[in-house]
Design an enzyme around this catalytic site. Structure first.
Site, PDB file in Angstrom:
ATOM      1  N   HIS A  52      27.454  58.859  29.484  1.00 19.80           N
ATOM      2  CA  HIS A  52      27.776  58.705  28.072  1.00 19.80           C
ATOM      3  C   HIS A  52      26.685  57.918  27.150  1.00 19.80           C
ATOM      4  CE1 HIS A  52      32.387  59.195  29.458  1.00 19.80           C
ATOM      5  NE2 HIS A  52      31.766  60.248  28.785  1.00 19.80           N
ATOM      6  N   HIS A  78      30.092  61.932  35.980  1.00 17.12           N
ATOM      7  CA  HIS A  78      31.393  61.480  36.190  1.00 17.12           C
ATOM      8  C   HIS A  78      32.186  62.420  37.105  1.00 17.12           C
ATOM      9  CE1 HIS A  78      30.021  61.163  32.203  1.00 17.12           C
ATOM     10  NE2 HIS A  78      30.107  59.873  31.960  1.00 17.12           N
ATOM     11  N   CYS A 108      27.817  61.607  40.529  1.00 20.46           N
ATOM     12  CA  CYS A 108      26.940  60.377  41.157  1.00 20.46           C
ATOM     13  C   CYS A 108      27.613  60.370  42.490  1.00 20.46           C
ATOM     14  CB  CYS A 108      27.551  59.121  40.375  1.00 20.46           C
ATOM     15  SG  CYS A 108      26.998  57.926  41.380  1.00 20.46           S
ATOM     16  N   GLU A 145      36.065  60.728  34.677  1.00 19.53           N
ATOM     17  CA  GLU A 145      36.024  60.238  36.139  1.00 19.53           C
ATOM     18  C   GLU A 145      37.227  60.314  36.733  1.00 19.53           C
ATOM     19  OE1 GLU A 145      33.724  56.688  37.293  1.00 19.53           O
ATOM     20  OE2 GLU A 145      34.937  56.800  39.214  1.00 19.53           O
ATOM     21  N   SER A 154      32.937  53.694  29.545  1.00 21.96           N
ATOM     22  CA  SER A 154      33.696  52.772  30.154  1.00 21.96           C
ATOM     23  C   SER A 154      32.912  51.422  30.769  1.00 21.96           C
ATOM     24  CB  SER A 154      34.579  53.730  31.276  1.00 21.96           C
ATOM     25  OG  SER A 154      35.086  52.723  32.041  1.00 21.96           O
ATOM     26  N   ASN A 155      31.672  51.458  31.548  1.00 21.39           N
ATOM     27  CA  ASN A 155      31.185  50.214  32.044  1.00 21.39           C
ATOM     28  C   ASN A 155      30.692  49.561  30.932  1.00 21.39           C
ATOM     29  OD1 ASN A 155      28.201  50.455  32.245  1.00 21.39           O
ATOM     30  ND2 ASN A 155      28.830  52.265  32.318  1.00 21.39           N
TER      31      ASN A 155
HETATM   32  S1  SF4 Z   1      28.064  53.629  37.098  1.00 16.35           S
HETATM   33 FE1  SF4 Z   1      28.085  53.417  39.275  1.00 16.35          FE
HETATM   34  S2  SF4 Z   1      29.452  55.119  39.897  1.00 16.35           S
HETATM   35 FE2  SF4 Z   1      28.749  55.511  37.685  1.00 16.35          FE
HETATM   36  S3  SF4 Z   1      26.837  56.877  38.040  1.00 16.35           S
HETATM   37 FE3  SF4 Z   1      26.046  54.607  37.822  1.00 16.35          FE
HETATM   38  S4  SF4 Z   1      25.994  54.131  40.007  1.00 16.35           S
HETATM   39 FE4  SF4 Z   1      27.255  55.873  39.918  1.00 16.35          FE
END
Ligand code: SF4
Length: 316
Positions: A46, A79, A101, A131, A229-230
């Protein structure tokens, strides 16, 4: 004119994680191997800057497999995808590469293992996020129940409270998820799950770094995309950690300088899908206006690396 001084707290770890790095390399290798166009189902990660860069090299981004021709390779994003997607690609005899991932694949396997053991699955995640769609799609439709909040836990209806398990999205807020897991464990004492949750190392480390920088700074900027999201969780974590102004910016042109008037310090971090070039661009924008002293605040050292397949080919 002398510039006002500004302390810039640079959070570390920040930016690209091992899963994002691997997914981007897979697209680049696919372009090298098969030439353009290579199709990518959903944004590989993203981030508009990353996607635009790959598009310029010949990647074509589509939302669904039906938008890809049978005779060009297709890559599935980091995702993860529901099981139906590779099944359909196989049925159409397409060449495909799964860039999911490995930490998301691990959650897929967990969900399947619990289901094979006869447990009904609950997923903690955000409705509609790719995801979540991918993980829930590892089991037949309706088999995985989604909870997004503590309130959802009170409402969820299960077949047998003694036979359930949970998994989580990897990019959730560590603190919010702890509350949801506690609520699940209280309502369903027999629930089976991972040790704490499935939130990945990169999400955990970036949130911990934000907790260290946010309370020190007058304002915080998270470099990242609105659909990441993160990255969005990092903004929330910064605000919860006591930073009165925490904002997401995609790049330097998004900075609201008027809102930052009078600040003496700024904290900067980046979501797991945001490249370091954009962080540097933001820092340079501050240097243009302020006499900047950069202070790196490092709360963990990461050395995770995921192998990229050496040869990309159609799975048997
Ligand atoms: S945020 Fe975490 S789960 Fe997502 S791609 Fe990166 S390492 Fe993998």
């Amino acid at each position: 004119m002398t510039k006002p001084s500004l302390t810039l707290y640079l959070a570390a770890p920040r930016g690209f994680c091992a899963g994002v790095d691997r997914a981007i390399k897979i697209v680049e290798m696919a372009l090298e191997k098969w030439g353009a166009p290579v199709y990518v189902r959903h944004e590989i990660v993203h981030n508009k800057y990353v996607v635009d860069g790959l598009r310029a090299k010949g990647a074509v981004f589509v939302e669904e497999l039906e938008d890809c021709p049978d005779d060009r390779p297709v890559i599935f994003s980091a995702h993860g995808v529901p099981k139906s997607v590779p099944a359909e690609a196989g049925r159409r005899n397409m060449v495909y590469v799964d860039a999911t991932c490995p930490l998301v694949s691990k959650v897929h396997i967990e969900a399947q293992r619990h289901a094979e053991n006869g447990l009904q699955m609950i997923m903690i995640g955000h409705r509609g996020h790719p995801e979540t769609v991918g993980t829930m799609g590892q089991l037949p439709e309706g088999e995985v129940l989604l909870v997004e909040t503590v309130e959802d836990v009170a409402r969820v209806e299960v077949r047998d409270p003694a036979r359930i398990a949970f998994v989580t999205q990897t990019t959730l807020s560590v603190d919010d998820t702890a509350g949801i897991v506690a609520a699940l464990q209280e309502r369903f004492p027999a629930i089976v799950g991972p040790h704490k949750e499935d939130i990945c190392y990169a999400t955990t480390n970036r949130q911990a770094a934000v907790k260290a920088v946010a309370p020190r700074a007058d304002a915080m900027l998270v470099v990242g995309a609105p659909n990441s999201s993160n990255s969005r969780r990092l903004v929330e974590v910064g605000a919860n950690a006591g930073c009165s102004y925490a904002q997401l910016v995609q790049r330097a042109t998004d900075i609201d300088w008027r809102a930052l008037e009078g600040i003496r310090s700024i904290a900067i971090t980046a979501g797991a899908s945001a490249p370091e070039e954009l962080v540097n661009e933001v820092i340079d924008a501050f240097r243009d206006r302020y006499d900047v002293t950069v202070e790196k605040v490092e709360t963990a050292v990461e050395n995770v690396e995921f192998k990229v397949p050496r040869v990309l080919r159609q799975p048997a």
